[in-house]
Write a protein that holds these residues in place. Structure first.
Motif, PDB file in Angstrom:
ATOM      1  N   LYS A  89       0.823  -1.206   0.000  1.00  0.00           N
ATOM      2  CA  LYS A  89       0.000   0.000   0.000  1.00  0.00           C
ATOM      3  C   LYS A  89       0.863   1.266   0.000  1.00  0.00           C
ATOM      4  O   LYS A  89       1.880   1.336   0.686  1.00  0.00           O
ATOM      5  N   GLN A  90       0.425   2.271  -0.752  1.00  0.00           N
ATOM      6  CA  GLN A  90       1.173   3.529  -0.840  1.00  0.00           C
ATOM      7  C   GLN A  90       1.361   4.173   0.521  1.00  0.00           C
ATOM      8  O   GLN A  90       2.455   4.655   0.845  1.00  0.00           O
ATOM      9  N   LYS A  91       0.318   4.195   1.336  1.00  0.00           N
ATOM     10  CA  LYS A  91       0.387   4.893   2.616  1.00  0.00           C
ATOM     11  C   LYS A  91       1.408   4.278   3.563  1.00  0.00           C
ATOM     12  O   LYS A  91       1.832   4.926   4.523  1.00  0.00           O
ATOM     13  N   ALA A  92       1.839   3.053   3.290  1.00  0.00           N
ATOM     14  CA  ALA A  92       2.869   2.425   4.119  1.00  0.00           C
ATOM     15  C   ALA A  92       4.219   3.107   3.949  1.00  0.00           C
ATOM     16  O   ALA A  92       5.131   2.889   4.750  1.00  0.00           O
ATOM     17  N   TYR A  93       4.340   3.956   2.919  1.00  0.00           N
ATOM     18  CA  TYR A  93       5.605   4.641   2.649  1.00  0.00           C
ATOM     19  C   TYR A  93       5.573   6.104   3.082  1.00  0.00           C
ATOM     20  O   TYR A  93       6.449   6.888   2.705  1.00  0.00           O
ATOM     21  N   ASN A  94       4.583   6.458   3.874  1.00  0.00           N
ATOM     22  CA  ASN A  94       4.566   7.800   4.443  1.00  0.00           C
ATOM     23  C   ASN A  94       5.753   7.971   5.386  1.00  0.00           C
ATOM     24  O   ASN A  94       6.179   7.030   6.049  1.00  0.00           O
ATOM     25  N   VAL A  95       6.274   9.178   5.438  1.00  0.00           N
ATOM     26  CA  VAL A  95       7.476   9.440   6.225  1.00  0.00           C
ATOM     27  C   VAL A  95       7.287   9.067   7.692  1.00  0.00           C
ATOM     28  O   VAL A  95       8.242   8.629   8.362  1.00  0.00           O
ATOM     29  N   ARG A  96       6.090   9.160   8.206  1.00  0.00           N
ATOM     30  CA  ARG A  96       5.855   8.839   9.624  1.00  0.00           C
ATOM     31  C   ARG A  96       6.026   7.359   9.896  1.00  0.00           C
ATOM     32  O   ARG A  96       6.431   6.956  10.993  1.00  0.00           O
ATOM     33  N   ARG A  97       5.694   6.513   8.917  1.00  0.00           N
ATOM     34  CA  ARG A  97       5.923   5.077   9.079  1.00  0.00           C
ATOM     35  C   ARG A  97       7.421   4.790   9.050  1.00  0.00           C
ATOM     36  O   ARG A  97       7.910   3.940   9.789  1.00  0.00           O
ATOM     37  N   ILE A  98       8.136   5.527   8.213  1.00  0.00           N
ATOM     38  CA  ILE A  98       9.581   5.310   8.111  1.00  0.00           C
ATOM     39  C   ILE A  98      10.290   5.852   9.347  1.00  0.00           C
ATOM     40  O   ILE A  98      11.324   5.325   9.764  1.00  0.00           O
ATOM     41  N   PHE A  99       9.753   6.908   9.956  1.00  0.00           N
ATOM     42  CA  PHE A  99      10.259   7.360  11.257  1.00  0.00           C
ATOM     43  C   PHE A  99      10.281   6.193  12.244  1.00  0.00           C
ATOM     44  O   PHE A  99      11.250   6.005  12.991  1.00  0.00           O
ATOM     45  N   GLU A 100       9.214   5.445  12.264  1.00  0.00           N
ATOM     46  CA  GLU A 100       9.115   4.311  13.188  1.00  0.00           C
ATOM     47  C   GLU A 100      10.182   3.265  12.880  1.00  0.00           C
ATOM     48  O   GLU A 100      10.771   2.678  13.797  1.00  0.00           O
TER      49      GLU A 100
END
Length: 314
Positions: A89-100
């Motif tokens: 899913k595209q939203k899995a690549y939001n910067v906030r997920r990558i912060f985690e």
């Protein structure tokens, strides 16, 4: 220094051994390569390398080899790249997920203590936002960026140049727009993924040539499978950049920052870094006669700047 051992009464150097593991963040497994963690070698500074697109951890091989005897060094494959999991899913690549993801890796490598962060390209964009986040920045002792500005500040700089009324600034803004064509291209559904899968070798060679990667660099020798693993899933980084949740507004960066700017960067004009110093407590920048993949074109220079900065900060 490397550890020593006795063999038949003779002292010999024991080579550093690389360890590969996976760090879990929720349902995403992140590949990490390292020599030691801060738990194993608590008296050494710990450095984490973050790659960009379309790379994986191997883009840092020169720097990791250069620094491994003095520091705990580690590099990860970002989600969607290399050996790490590739959410669909595209939203899995939001910067906030990558912060985690970054925090999970930092806590593992740093043994729940701050580390020195080094990043390139997309890794730089993400890491700028990470160190500008008040809660996340506590995990960082210093930040070395190259090949990528903070996306909000970079965009703001481009707009200021475009609407300054200065013909030279307008030309630079249009030049940056031309260099950024691929961001719009990656917004097209399905096509970029199909192109990468179908013409992997051709477009990998084109990308390496455009970015100034030396002709004899081992990065050029990736297999089709390796190219696909670093180019397809994480196209969603670009889609999430323009169509997803907006990046956090950067206001203040307490972490000491150094920026290595390649003046011949085929993707980023040096003017896009002009606003960063305003929000940094400690900021320094260096310019080099290099194209985008600066850590591959002048690896010794990059390694030494990282070494000096980490040594100074401690």
């Amino acid at each position: 220094m490397a550890a020593t051992q006795l063999e038949n009464g003779v002292k010999k150097e024991k080579a550093e051994v690389w360890t590969e593991t996976f760090v879990q963040n929720g349902d995403v497994s992140l590949y990490v390569k390292y020599n030691h963690t801060a738990k194993e070698r608590p008296n050494r500074p710990t450095v984490l390398f973050v790659h960009g697109y379309p790379d994986d951890h191997r883009v840092w091989s020169y720097q990791m080899e250069s620094l491994k005897e003095d520091y705990n060094v580690a590099a990860l494959d970002l989600r969607g790249s290399g050996k790490s999991d590739k959410p669909k899913k595209q939203k899995a690549y939001n910067v906030r997920r990558i912060f985690e993801d970054l925090e999970a890796v930092i806590r593992f490598i740093g043994n729940d203590k701050p580390v020195h962060l080094v990043a390139h390209d997309w890794g730089s964009l993400i890491s700028w936002a990470f160190v500008a986040d008040e809660q996340r920045s506590v995990w960082i002792k210093s930040y070395t960026a190259m090949g990528g500005p903070h996306p909000v500040l970079g965009k703001r700089s481009a707009f200021q140049m475009a609407f300054s009324g200065n013909p030279i600034s307008l030309y630079k803004a249009l030049s940056q727009l031309k260099r950024s064509w691929y961001i719009l291209y990656f917004q097209i559904p399905f096509v970029p993924e199909w192109i990468w899968r179908t013409f992997s070798k051709f477009f990998w060679k084109y990308t390496m040539n455009s970015g100034g990667v030396p002709k004899n660099d081992i990065l050029r020798n990736k297999s089709k499978e390796e190219i696909v693993a670093t180019t397809v899933s994480n196209v969603n980084l670009y889609r999430e950049l323009l169509r997803g949740e907006t990046y956090p507004e950067p206001k203040h960066i307490k972490v000491p920052v150094q920026v290595l700017i390649p003046l011949k960067d085929f993707a980023i004009r040096p003017e896009l870094y002009r606003l960063h110093e305003r929000i940094c407590d400690s900021y320094r920048e260096y310019t080099y006669d290099s194209n985008h993949w600066i850590q591959r074109t002048i690896p010794d220079v990059v390694s030494e700047k990282i070494r000096e900065f980490v040594w100074e900060i401690g």
